[in-house]
Design a protein around this motif. Structure first.
Motif: not given
Length: 385
Positions: A304-305, A308, A311-312, A320-321
């Motif tokens: 997930r990290q 993210e 996404v950035a 988004g996640v």
């Protein structure tokens, strides 16, 4: 040109000859990193050594005898599931769709015996399979168009919306819900909503059915997703990961909910055969281990990290996640089909879902280095979109 296989799938132009762990090799010798795991099926990866060992040993002894006889492997797996869950009893199927059919039959038979309720409340965006009962529960035009008349008695209400609870009344037989919608776009029902749903079912007498075909068997970091909310269903559908790649499903239920399912009310030729249950037993041994589930949670946080960060880095591609554990989704701004194709170009396999979401559901034991490689390939795919 007529093909020998019914053309109901929109298949990618890829054919695989071999798989090991999180990697697949095509018939042309190309290696692909698999973030689909057969759509949440291969929970221990491809050709998991412990499953190959069990399969080979059982195949050399006994494959199939039918449910005319007691099957020790079935009894053992049922006991493991009962001991690990809310359930008192288990019926084995070959798929999630078959599990959905039985869950509906069980709920309606329960009320037939008690006074005749038959209406079932389901949720918008749901996917419970492609049988008559399952598509009636989903209610979406994509699922039901051309297949009428539908099995009656189903009503769809908004997912994870407290106002939906008003649809559950003293005439409702059952409520069926995925604690996390997979096909529906990796949408997670809040703990508060699931608790309120349990309370409303208790107040009205409606049975609560959880569909954990995709989100169960360790995928969220607990054996079953509903454990996060601290609630239990009356009936639960399980499949996909329980067989680790072998066709296997199950319906778990309390003694009370299953009371109407007496001899002759349901059956399956193949369901719960010695070969399938021997493999399922080994999957349970591995997955239902606190240290294994802790590793799923750790890997999920690592994955997930990385997502993210994507996404950035690519706000024009990703929004988004979503998700929990190793059932994750990237909500896309670009067309998800374009992202899937871009991932193919990076020898990376992903799965699209509704609501323009890219679904990521790797093997639960995916190595950390493969997670890093997946993020790197997704980065290149996003850059090319």
């Amino acid at each position: 040109m007529i093909t020998p296989v019914l053309p109901t799938y929109n298949r990618a132009p890829l054919s695989f000859a071999e798989g090991r762990g999180s990697w697949l090799t095509t018939t042309d010798g190309e290696r692909f990193l698999d973030l689909g795991a057969g759509i949440a099926v291969n929970v221990l990866g491809h050709a998991a050594p412990e499953l190959v060992e069990v399969l080979t040993a059982q195949a050399n002894k006994l494959w199939h005898v039918s449910n005319l006889y007691t099957i020790p492997e079935q009894e053992k797996l049922a006991r493991a599931l009962v001991d690990a869950t809310f359930a008192d009893t288990v019926f084995f199927t070959n798929s999630g769709t078959e599990a959905a059919e039985l869950a509906v039959k069980m709920a309606r038979k329960y009320w037939y015996e008690k006074g005749g309720r038959s209406d079932i409340v389901a949720f918008e965006g749901a996917f419970h399979g492609r049988s008559s009962a399952a598509i009636a529960a989903s209610g979406s035009e994509k699922m039901v168009k051309g297949f009428g008349p539908l099995l009656p008695g189903f009503r769809q209400v908004p997912f994870d919306d407290p106002a939906s609870l008003d649809a559950i009344t003293d005439t409702t037989a059952a409520v069926i819900i995925e604690p996390m919608q997979g096909e529906g776009g990796i949408r997670v029902a809040s703990d508060a909503f699931l608790r309120a749903l349990r309370a409303k079912c208790d107040a009205t007498g409606a049975l609560l059915i959880f569909d954990e075909v995709q989100c169960g068997m360790g995928r969220t970091g607990k054996l079953f997703a509903h454990e996060w909310a601290g609630v239990t269903p009356d009936i639960m559908m399980v499949a996909k990961g329980i067989g680790g790649g072998f066709p296997l499903g199950a319906v778990l239920a309390t003694e009370a909910a299953a009371a109407g399912m007496v001899a002759g009310t349901h059956g399956s030729t193949y369901g719960g055969n010695p070969l399938g249950c021997a493999i399922g037993g080994k999957v349970m041994d591995v997955v239902n281990d606190p240290s294994f589930l802790a590793e799923v949670a750790r890997k999920a946080a690592l994955f997930r990290q990385g997502l993210e960060g994507l996404v950035a880095s690519y706000p024009e591609v990703f929004e988004g996640v979503r998700g929990q554990g190793l059932l994750l989704g990237l909500k896309c701004k670009a067309q998800v089909a374009d992202v899937v194709k871009a991932a193919y170009a990076q020898n990376l396999l992903t799965v699209p879902a509704a609501d323009n979401v890219l679904r990521l559901l790797p093997a639960l034991n995916i190595p950390d280095e493969d997670i890093a490689e997946a993020i790197a390939r997704l980065d290149k795919a996003a850059a090319s979109v």
